[in-house]
Design an enzyme around this catalytic site. Sequence first.
Site, mmCIF file in Angstrom:
data_model
loop_
_atom_site.group_PDB
_atom_site.id
_atom_site.type_symbol
_atom_site.label_atom_id
_atom_site.label_comp_id
_atom_site.label_asym_id
_atom_site.label_seq_id
_atom_site.Cartn_x
_atom_site.Cartn_y
_atom_site.Cartn_z
ATOM 1 C CB CYS A 170 -0.950 -0.005 1.196
ATOM 2 S SG CYS A 170 -2.102 -1.392 1.205
ATOM 3 C CG HIS A 341 12.746 -18.274 -6.051
ATOM 4 N ND1 HIS A 341 13.018 -17.372 -5.046
ATOM 5 C CD2 HIS A 341 13.703 -18.083 -6.994
ATOM 6 C CE1 HIS A 341 14.090 -16.660 -5.376
ATOM 7 N NE2 HIS A 341 14.530 -17.076 -6.552
#
Length: 632
Positions: A170, A341
């Site tokens: 945000c 990953h």
Amino acid sequence: MRISPGMAHVTGSDLLSLLGIRLKGLNRRQGGEVHLCACAHSGPDGSRSSADAAQGGNQTAIPAHLFPAGGSGPGARGLGSQLLSAMLLLCVSVVAASALAAPAPGTSGEGRGAAQERPDAPNVVLVVSDSFDGRLTFYPGSQVVKLPFINFMKAHGTSFLNAYTNSPICCPSRAAMWSGLFTHLTESWNNFKGLDPNYTTWMDIMEKHGYQTQKFGKLDYTSGHHSISNRVEAWTRDVPFLLRQEGRPMVNLIPNKTKVRVMEGDWKTTDTAVSWLRKAAVNHTQPFVLYLGLNLPHPYPSPSSGENFGSSTFHTSLYWLKKVSYDAIKIPKWSPLSEMHPIDYYSSYTKNCTGKFTEREIKNIRAFYYAMCAETDAMLGEIILALRQLNLLEKTIVIYTSDHGELAMEHRQFYKMSMYEASAHVPLLIMGPGIEANLQISDVVSLVDIYPTMLDIAGIPLPQNISGYSLLPLSSEMFENEHKFKSLHPPWILSEFHGCNVNASTYMLRTNQWKYIAYSDGASVSPQLFDISSDPDELTNIATKFPEITYSLDQKLRSIINYPKVSASVHQYNKEQFIKWKQSIGQNYSNVIANLRWHQDWLKEPRKYESAIDQWLKTHTPPKNISTKIRK
């Protein structure tokens, strides 16, 4: 009838045939090539609310009630001949205005000037939601949920098919949007550190040049916000431990088919913005700029997780869930935990997503998220309808975007904080005077482009030291001659992430075909490379398969940003901020840190985790191998 390639079908009778109008318009610009197609131009009559509009029609790309209709078309029943004639006249007038090329933003006869000197300067409305996956605004994502007002903006304006956040969280994302600067330039490293409250934003500049300005709702671009837990999690991301920081993602349904206003706070904010338009904006003698910030479709807090909880609940009502095509929902493919990953594994674990999920759970989370997007669309619709009712729509440029997307269980995650498409791809649509209708732009753009675009709309000279580029040359042919000597948008965008739930600074270079993701110092964590054109779900990392491409993109990234140096700066900042916070807590430190969002895991072995932090504070270099130093 099909509005344009990649856009949803309009069901019912052909609206153009009903009006007796056939026009040729631009529908897609790609790499300088322009394709022609038939398109409709019209304006809303504003006789019904946006929630009513969202209720009607199946897969309507444009709300049926925004057009004069007849016969068996949606919304046709009960229209009197007088109303139909009036609406037909409105449609013809809008078409004529488009055909005659009404004055474009930023252009005024003999030159460009401030708003005080330009009575024809357009108004601007910027609506910014939270967590909206940009892929829902075009095919095939647009097939899963009804978004009538986004579809209206697509048909009457320009949609950017490859728009990205500059930081998928945000505060840093919004800091980029309001400053026009990349994240490493604002040093907005997490949800606690944003712009200085006195920073000069594009709105400040527009006000100085004569625009009436107003903002409502979520801003979240300055420093000092968000929970203690959120910032401590970000500061300690380099500590080699694994702690779940969120509640398990879940859904919560209001079993009410008529419950429209689920997110009451956002609806109140939208009502306030509409009231301002009705009471203040219509009386302004100068052009205005209005900002509306929404919380939806961000997930809701999950109090069941304890006093310090995250926001992992997808919450909606049956009313909005009916807007979702359940059968069209795609169950994302996941890599086995052992093959993920290392950064993805850390993110999935800290977001409490490494446990077992049934297909039904996953599909429900995604369905509820899409329903929350439909409610967001209705709030956008309230603004559009109000502008139309006040005869301001033809004088106002409307822009809709979001700070970032939402993973909604793609890549075994929810929330954002990732460079995968669901998290980083944002919607970006522009409509209004001088903006091409029914135009789709495939060029990569990002939220730093909002700043220069707002100034360009107002005819204000653009600063030289910003990261973004005006989008007007891409969205309107009227600007091509005016901008031909200016720098056009480069064929890449940059996104960065330095916050919580990811244990290494992350950098994405996105080009038309490739997405290159580098981490930390570029050596301690392996990079990722995806061919988005052939692997849109980003399931196959081909970095080692194509070393020359990987090297070339890494060199390009390093020419834009010295990312190893930035990563080191963030690492040092995290450590310094944590030390200051720890000292401010004093003797209560052990108790406070044990009861943050990670409390359910922390309290199992508090001494071990405190010891890990103590060891981290003694070192001045980032961990050399993330995948081997993590311990639960």
